[in-house]
Design a protein around this motif. Structure first.
Motif, mmCIF file in Angstrom:
data_model
loop_
_atom_site.group_PDB
_atom_site.id
_atom_site.type_symbol
_atom_site.label_atom_id
_atom_site.label_comp_id
_atom_site.label_asym_id
_atom_site.label_seq_id
_atom_site.Cartn_x
_atom_site.Cartn_y
_atom_site.Cartn_z
ATOM 1 N N LEU A 1 0.822 -1.210 0.000
ATOM 2 C CA LEU A 1 0.000 0.000 0.000
ATOM 3 C C LEU A 1 0.859 1.265 0.000
ATOM 4 O O LEU A 1 0.530 2.248 -0.681
ATOM 5 C CB LEU A 1 -0.928 -0.007 1.209
ATOM 6 N N THR A 2 1.963 1.248 0.719
ATOM 7 C CA THR A 2 2.816 2.438 0.775
ATOM 8 C C THR A 2 3.496 2.702 -0.565
ATOM 9 O O THR A 2 3.460 3.835 -1.079
ATOM 10 C CB THR A 2 3.886 2.282 1.870
ATOM 11 N N LEU A 3 4.124 1.700 -1.134
ATOM 12 C CA LEU A 3 4.863 1.917 -2.380
ATOM 13 C C LEU A 3 3.939 2.296 -3.531
ATOM 14 O O LEU A 3 4.250 3.187 -4.331
ATOM 15 C CB LEU A 3 5.674 0.669 -2.732
ATOM 16 N N TRP A 4 2.777 1.647 -3.608
ATOM 17 C CA TRP A 4 1.861 1.986 -4.705
ATOM 18 C C TRP A 4 1.210 3.348 -4.487
ATOM 19 O O TRP A 4 0.903 4.059 -5.451
ATOM 20 C CB TRP A 4 0.817 0.895 -4.887
ATOM 21 N N THR A 5 1.005 3.740 -3.238
ATOM 22 C CA THR A 5 0.485 5.082 -2.972
ATOM 23 C C THR A 5 1.497 6.140 -3.391
ATOM 24 O O THR A 5 1.141 7.142 -4.031
ATOM 25 C CB THR A 5 0.153 5.254 -1.480
ATOM 26 N N VAL A 6 2.756 5.931 -3.043
ATOM 27 C CA VAL A 6 3.799 6.886 -3.434
ATOM 28 C C VAL A 6 3.921 6.952 -4.954
ATOM 29 O O VAL A 6 4.006 8.053 -5.529
ATOM 30 C CB VAL A 6 5.147 6.498 -2.788
ATOM 31 N N ALA A 7 3.924 5.799 -5.621
ATOM 32 C CA ALA A 7 4.033 5.788 -7.081
ATOM 33 C C ALA A 7 2.847 6.501 -7.725
ATOM 34 O O ALA A 7 3.017 7.300 -8.665
ATOM 35 C CB ALA A 7 4.115 4.345 -7.581
ATOM 36 N N ALA A 8 1.641 6.233 -7.231
ATOM 37 C CA ALA A 8 0.456 6.890 -7.776
ATOM 38 C C ALA A 8 0.510 8.394 -7.543
ATOM 39 O O ALA A 8 0.143 9.190 -8.426
ATOM 40 C CB ALA A 8 -0.806 6.307 -7.138
ATOM 41 N N SER A 9 0.993 8.806 -6.364
ATOM 42 C CA SER A 9 1.092 10.232 -6.065
ATOM 43 C C SER A 9 2.085 10.923 -6.990
ATOM 44 O O SER A 9 1.820 12.026 -7.484
ATOM 45 C CB SER A 9 1.514 10.422 -4.605
#
Length: 437
Positions: free
Chosen positions: A404-412
């Motif tokens: 969840l953290t890595l994909w949230t950062v990538a999406a952001s």
């Protein structure tokens, strides 16, 4: 790859970014977006050159993220020129503490109710994803100086403050998971992790930044000493503030940010009877030594020199870390929850948390909407995730938080990078039109 191959790749990348800088300015793209894609291509899923496994190399990756974050926080502090007692600091402070606390609570509730996480893990997830990113926030124009636009200044100030403000909540989540000592009835968390870490970090950084800046300006303007090596001054103050704060169990992030703010606030102390230098008449202007030792120009010369070097260092740190994040995506488990959690966090929870922090503030509708949208996630979230892994987070909980953290950062990086330029151009054009009426 061998050292010559790495040298060739890095050289091509850096020169290409310089040559493509003008083109990037015309397109809704950011350097971080390009670094992210390159990191993915270099990662295990494609070229298999970078293998930044967050489970196996958490300590080393945490150190890299921490250095990058410290550099960016110091840079933000150096750029914010609003006096500390100015009313405009009220909104960044509310965003950094009220909005962040609301975000932790909402994400924790989602984690328990919909993700099936234990309370400690849910609080930890909320704390990891609450801080906004000071580097990515640089993509939003802030008119930094003594009279900045409130939107950009608030986002930059929030990004500088909330990486340190998130620390107590991260420690709380780790403590509830048995990975950190909270003390009887949570006394250690309240007294050390919350009150002392926050207040002590700001105080230590502010004192060191002000004292160092004033000493250097005094030696230069009164004795022609300590001239030059401003790069050493910037790095030395950053390291000193962080080291003293951490040794004293205070927040190193808040100390570094406060040190940058304090150094930026050092003002001239002209000698009695002296006058500012006249405007230079030749193309070369006054020499660095002349400006650095003149009592009317010493502090401004020091600030500009330190700020210029640190901004370049910040760009290199961003390049290195976002490349690594792109490659780390290969280690994020493909959880179905990613598809609804990331939009929920960025598009619903962030605006709701901003609403809680901006009640009573005199903001236009467009300012309130844009502050709610530009909740960039980045280096701070990656650092706290790696810290948790380093301290022993494992199993299903670790898999969920990593994904969840890595994909949230990538999406952001992608969605905020794509929207920053067009949205801000529209906002600035409306502001200019309103001023012209």
């Amino acid at each position: 790859m061998s050292l010559p191959e790495w040298s060739f790749f890095v050289g091509v990348l850096l020169v290409s970014m310089v040559l493509a800088g003008t083109l990037l300015g015309r397109l809704p793209l950011t350097g971080a977006m390009i670094y992210l894609v390159l990191g993915w291509l270099l990662g295990p899923r494609v070229a298999d050159v970078l293998r930044p496994d967050p489970y196996a190399h958490a300590a080393a990756l945490q150190a890299l993220a921490e250095v990058a974050l410290l550099i960016s926080l110091f840079a933000v502090g150096l750029q914010l020129g609003v006096p500390l007692r100015d009313w405009r600091w009220r909104l960044p402070l509310r965003l950094a503490f009220v909005s962040m606390a609301a975000m932790v609570a909402m994400v924790a509730a989602v984690g328990v109710a919909w993700l099936g996480l234990p309370v400690g893990a849910a609080v930890l997830l909320g704390a990891i994803l609450s801080p906004t990113d000071p580097v990515l926030a640089a993509g939003v124009p802030s008119d930094r100086g003594a009279k900045p636009d409130r939107l950009g200044f608030s986002l930059a100030g929030e990004g500088g403050l909330n990486d340190g403000a998130a620390f107590p909540f991260v420690m709380l989540g780790l403590g509830l998971l048995g990975l950190h000592e909270l003390g009887p009835v949570g006394w250690r968390w309240w007294s050390v992790d919350l009150v002392w870490a926050t207040g002590g970090g700001v105080a230590i950084g502010g004192l060191l930044g002000a004292a160092t800046g004033r000493l250097v300006v005094y030696l230069r303007s009164r004795h022609d000493e300590a001239v030059g090596l401003d790069e050493f001054l910037g790095l030395g103050l950053l390291a000193l503030a962080y080291g003293v704060a951490q040794l004293g169990q205070a927040s190193g992030f808040l100390a570094v940010f406060a040190a940058g703010l304090a150094l930026q606030r050092v003002r001239e102390r002209p000698r009695s009877g002296s006058r500012p230098l006249p405007a230079a008449t030749d193309s070369q202007g006054h020499s660095y030594e002349t400006l650095a030792t003149h009592s009317h120009h010493a502090s401004a010369t020091m600030r500009d020199s330190v700020r210029g070097f640190n901004e370049q260092l910040e760009k290199l740190a961003e390049l290195a870390l976002v490349l690594v994040v792109g490659a780390m995506l290969a280690y994020a488990k493909p959880l179905p929850a990613v598809w609804w959690f990331v939009p929920l966090l960025l598009g619903v929870l962030r605006p709701l948390s901003v609403l809680a922090a901006t009640l009573g503030e005199r903001l236009t509708r467009s300012q309130r909407v844009l502050i709610g949208w530009f909740g960039m996630r980045g280096i701070g979230s990656v650092f706290y995730l790696l810290l948790a892994l380093h301290l022993g987070l494992a199993g299903r909980v670790a898999d969920v938080l990593v994904s969840l953290t890595l994909w949230t950062v990538a999406a952001s990086v992608i969605v905020h990078g794509l929207t920053a330029q067009p949205l801000m151009q529209r906002y600035l054009s409306r502001r200019r039109a309103a001023r012209g009426r």
